[in-house]
Design an enzyme around this catalytic site. Structure first.
Site, mmCIF file in Angstrom:
data_model
loop_
_atom_site.group_PDB
_atom_site.id
_atom_site.type_symbol
_atom_site.label_atom_id
_atom_site.label_comp_id
_atom_site.label_asym_id
_atom_site.label_seq_id
_atom_site.Cartn_x
_atom_site.Cartn_y
_atom_site.Cartn_z
ATOM 1 N N GLU A 1 57.411 43.779 26.807
ATOM 2 C CA GLU A 1 58.545 44.696 26.771
ATOM 3 C C GLU A 1 59.792 43.959 27.209
ATOM 4 O OE1 GLU A 1 56.166 46.761 29.086
ATOM 5 O OE2 GLU A 1 55.328 47.897 27.429
ATOM 6 N N TYR B 1 62.032 35.322 21.774
ATOM 7 C CA TYR B 1 60.709 35.830 21.405
ATOM 8 C C TYR B 1 60.552 35.867 19.882
ATOM 9 C CZ TYR B 1 60.275 37.261 26.305
ATOM 10 O OH TYR B 1 60.211 37.260 27.673
HETATM 11 C C1 LIG Z 1 65.401 34.682 29.019
HETATM 12 C C2 LIG Z 1 65.198 33.373 29.780
HETATM 13 C C3 LIG Z 1 63.799 33.341 30.394
HETATM 14 C C4 LIG Z 1 65.336 32.209 28.791
HETATM 15 O O1 LIG Z 1 65.037 30.994 29.470
HETATM 16 P P1 LIG Z 1 65.663 29.587 28.991
HETATM 17 O O2 LIG Z 1 64.859 28.510 29.610
HETATM 18 O O3 LIG Z 1 67.118 29.583 29.261
HETATM 19 O O4 LIG Z 1 65.422 29.669 27.414
HETATM 20 P P2 LIG Z 1 65.349 28.441 26.395
HETATM 21 O O5 LIG Z 1 66.312 27.361 26.812
HETATM 22 O O6 LIG Z 1 63.932 28.015 26.210
HETATM 23 O O7 LIG Z 1 65.899 29.153 25.063
HETATM 24 C C5 LIG Z 1 65.273 29.001 23.799
HETATM 25 C C6 LIG Z 1 66.084 29.734 22.749
HETATM 26 O O8 LIG Z 1 66.102 31.143 23.029
HETATM 27 C C7 LIG Z 1 67.409 31.693 22.744
HETATM 28 N N1 LIG Z 1 68.103 32.062 23.988
HETATM 29 C C8 LIG Z 1 67.634 31.917 25.260
HETATM 30 N N2 LIG Z 1 68.526 32.409 26.142
HETATM 31 C C9 LIG Z 1 69.587 32.860 25.420
HETATM 32 C C10 LIG Z 1 70.809 33.472 25.767
HETATM 33 N N3 LIG Z 1 71.151 33.722 27.052
HETATM 34 N N4 LIG Z 1 71.660 33.817 24.765
HETATM 35 C C11 LIG Z 1 71.345 33.589 23.481
HETATM 36 N N5 LIG Z 1 70.182 32.989 23.078
HETATM 37 C C12 LIG Z 1 69.318 32.635 24.038
HETATM 38 C C13 LIG Z 1 68.174 30.579 22.036
HETATM 39 O O9 LIG Z 1 67.876 30.667 20.667
HETATM 40 C C14 LIG Z 1 67.550 29.336 22.668
HETATM 41 O O10 LIG Z 1 67.665 28.209 21.850
HETATM 42 P P3 LIG Z 1 69.085 27.398 21.791
HETATM 43 O O11 LIG Z 1 69.492 27.114 23.216
HETATM 44 O O12 LIG Z 1 68.752 26.156 21.002
HETATM 45 O O13 LIG Z 1 70.068 28.312 21.096
HETATM 46 C C15 LIG Z 1 66.288 33.201 30.887
HETATM 47 O O14 LIG Z 1 67.569 33.433 30.329
HETATM 48 C C16 LIG Z 1 66.114 34.124 32.068
HETATM 49 O O15 LIG Z 1 65.413 33.790 33.033
HETATM 50 N N6 LIG Z 1 66.749 35.313 32.000
HETATM 51 C C17 LIG Z 1 66.638 36.322 33.091
HETATM 52 C C18 LIG Z 1 65.254 36.935 33.110
HETATM 53 C C19 LIG Z 1 64.860 37.518 31.753
HETATM 54 O O16 LIG Z 1 65.651 38.146 31.065
HETATM 55 N N7 LIG Z 1 63.573 37.296 31.380
HETATM 56 C C20 LIG Z 1 62.996 37.813 30.153
HETATM 57 C C21 LIG Z 1 62.531 39.212 30.406
HETATM 58 S S1 LIG Z 1 61.662 39.885 29.017
#
Ligand SMILES: CC(C)(COP(=O)(O)OP(=O)(O)OC[C@H]1O[C@@H](n2cnc3c(N)ncnc32)[C@H](O)[C@@H]1OP(=O)(O)O)[C@@H](O)C(=O)NCCC(=O)NCCS
Length: 144
Positions: free
Chosen positions: A98, A110
């Site tokens: 979710e 995702y």
């Molecule tokens: C969501 C989260 C886990 C992503 O972690 P991350 O290590 O930054 O993600 P990645 O670097 O592996 O991202 C892979 C791809 O996902 C997408 N993506 C990830 N974060 C993004 C953002 N903030 N905005 C837009 N695209 C995003 C992009 O396509 C990215 O590839 P790119 O950088 O080449 O464009 C992180 O932002 C986080 O911890 N957020 C707060 C907690 C949260 O929301 N968790 C998920 C709950 S379901």
């Protein structure tokens, strides 16, 4: 993820979510034999984590976060890739999670892993009444 990681994990959790998991929630996952719990580390420091549990043959991605100083460096991507490699070795029915409807970055990530939106839970998040998207990915067996 080990007991010693939980201080750092809880700190990241608290900066990442409006309704963070408690320490006890993580302890419960570490004790759950149906769960897979990962941390990502850089220079020995925990910078992200992923918590997943299997229930009735389906993998539920319960919690994923990366320290804000380390985002957009594919830390979450690497955690997910490791999990899919490990979980894909045994039969299962698929993966689900979710996510807040407003969490566009996570949804995009995702989707890049083959998840599709399969439903909506109206008002799922109690802090602001936001809807949750239910996302689903078929198991590798079904994709083959
Ligand atoms: C969501 C989260 C886990 C992503 O972690 P991350 O290590 O930054 O993600 P990645 O670097 O592996 O991202 C892979 C791809 O996902 C997408 N993506 C990830 N974060 C993004 C953002 N903030 N905005 C837009 N695209 C995003 C992009 O396509 C990215 O590839 P790119 O950088 O080449 O464009 C992180 O932002 C986080 O911890 N957020 C707060 C907690 C949260 O929301 N968790 C998920 C709950 S379901």
């Amino acid at each position: 993820m080990r007991l010693a990681d939980l201080g750092a994990v809880v700190a990241i959790e608290q900066e990442s979510f409006p309704k963070p998991w408690s320490l006890n929630a993580f302890l419960g996952q570490l004790a759950n034999e149906n769960s897979l719990n990962y941390v990502a580390e850089e220079d020995g420091r925990v910078i992200g984590y992923l918590v997943v549990t299997q229930f009735v043959g389906v993998w539920h991605l319960l919690d994923l976060a990366v320290h804000q100083d380390y985002r957009r460096r594919y830390v979450a991507t690497e955690l997910l890739e490791n999990f899919f490699e490990e979980s894909g070795r045994k039969p299962h029915r698929g993966y689900t999670l979710e996510v807040r409807k407003s969490n566009r970055g996570a949804i995009k990530m995702y989707e890049s892993f083959g998840f599709i939106c399969s439903g909506i839970r109206k008002g799922y998040y109690s802090d602001n009444g936001e809807d949750a998207l239910i996302m689903w990915r078929d198991s590798e067996d079904m994709l083959a």
